[in-house]
Design an enzyme around this catalytic site. Structure first.
Site, short mmCIF file in Angstrom:
data_model
loop_
_atom_site.label_atom_id
_atom_site.label_comp_id
_atom_site.label_asym_id
_atom_site.label_seq_id
_atom_site.Cartn_x
_atom_site.Cartn_y
_atom_site.Cartn_z
N ASP A 75 0.86 -1.16 0.00
CA ASP A 75 0.00 0.00 0.00
C ASP A 75 0.92 1.24 0.00
OD1 ASP A 75 -2.14 1.83 0.79
OD2 ASP A 75 -1.31 1.68 2.82
N ASP A 133 -0.01 5.11 1.24
CA ASP A 133 -0.17 5.97 2.42
C ASP A 133 -0.06 5.17 3.72
OD1 ASP A 133 -0.73 8.64 1.52
OD2 ASP A 133 -2.58 7.85 0.68
O1 M1P Z 1 -4.28 5.83 -0.81
C1 M1P Z 1 -5.24 6.03 0.14
C2 M1P Z 1 -6.24 7.11 -0.26
O2 M1P Z 1 -5.54 8.32 -0.53
C3 M1P Z 1 -6.35 9.42 -0.80
O3 M1P Z 1 -7.18 9.66 0.32
P1 M1P Z 1 -7.29 11.06 1.09
O4 M1P Z 1 -7.12 12.15 0.09
O5 M1P Z 1 -8.66 11.00 1.71
O6 M1P Z 1 -6.22 11.08 2.15
C4 M1P Z 1 -7.25 9.17 -2.00
O7 M1P Z 1 -6.46 9.17 -3.17
C5 M1P Z 1 -7.99 7.86 -1.85
O8 M1P Z 1 -8.62 7.54 -3.06
C6 M1P Z 1 -7.05 6.72 -1.48
O9 M1P Z 1 -7.77 5.54 -1.24
#
Ligand code: M1P
Length: 253
Positions: free
Chosen positions: A14, A16
């Site tokens: 993943d 983030d």
């Molecule tokens: O990768 C995780 C998420 O990152 C973004 O979420 P947010 O802007 O809410 O922090 C988005 O790109 C989301 O689609 C994605 O799942």
């Protein structure tokens, strides 16, 4: 301890909270570790919820297309192997224009009636295989993002909106998934991150072990399904440091 050849073991990550801090850029030191220590020992891939442009922003540009064997933006609804796009799903083809407009109109109406501490722009981002809905608007600053995230933790803005959507669209096979800080993703059932596994388990690909590393593994989080899938060995992580720690143990570095 891993005793498999590079083409027998696949590591899927993943983005983030796993390769980077949430919506932040990858650290140079982590990148070096990944490319110099891990890549020679295992096949590596990224399975993110975001689209490809956001992956480039966070992971130091287009170089990921060469560095990672697989890049799967949008949960793997776009498939890139060895730098070449080999497949892509289409939301409009799957749902049809009429259903899509019914959904989008409801979202816009709901958001127009929602009172929040602030709102910016881009409330619905239409991607290849999913929609991303953001109550404050994706064009917020980093500070506003953190402020809303805290507000949402207290007031359940996203959870409440998802509950309303589930009720209104109970006739459509949609999944709602919170993968980040300010938004949620919407896609047809089954188009979660396990979608990427369809590609890496195709005939001709013979990985003996597929490991997945992610942080949002709880129910409703966008790593939940792939983390619990019997085809993967799931690793729950809290940060890139945690990912590095597990990899170091796994390969006895
Ligand atoms: O990768 C995780 C998420 O990152 C973004 O979420 P947010 O802007 O809410 O922090 C988005 O790109 C989301 O689609 C994605 O799942």
């Amino acid at each position: 301890m891993v005793a498999l050849a590079r083409d027998e073991i696949l590591l899927l990550f993943d983005v983030d909270g796993t390769l980077t801090q949430p919506r932040s850029n990858v650290e140079a030191d982590f990148e070096k570790f990944m490319y110099e220590q891990i890549k020679p020992r295992a096949t590596i891939g990224i399975v993110g919820g975001s689209d490809l442009e956001k992956m480039f922003e966070q992971l130091n540009g287009r170089g990921i297309l060469q560095q990672f064997d697989y890049v799967f933006p949008e949960n793997g609804l776009v498939q890139i192997e060895n730098g070449v796009e080999v497949g892509k799903e289409s939301l409009q083809q799957h749902l049809g224009e009429q259903t899509l407009q019914r959904f989008i109109n409801f979202v816009l109406r709901y958001l127009s009636e929602l009172e929040l501490p602030f709102k910016r722009g881009t409330f619905l981002e239409f991607r290849n295989g999913m929609m991303n809905v953001c109550p404050i608007g994706r064009q917020c600053t980093k500070e506003e993002r953190l402020t809303f995230n805290q507000f949402d933790n207290e007031h359940n803005v996203r959870e409440n909106m998802i509950a309303a959507l589930r009720k209104e669209f109970s006739d459509i096979d949609l999944t709602y998934s919170i993968g980040g800080q300010i938004s949620f993703d919407v896609f047809p059932n089954g188009w979660d991150k396990t979608f990427a596994l369809r590609h890496v388990t195709k005939p001709g690909k013979n990985y003996k072990e597929i490991h997945f590393f992610g942080d949002k593994t709880e129910k409703g989080g966008n790593d939940h399904e792939i983390y619990n899938d019997p085809r993967t060995i799931g690793h729950k992580v809290a940060s890139p440091d945690d990912t590095r720690r597990i990899l170091t143990e796994l390969f006895q570095l």
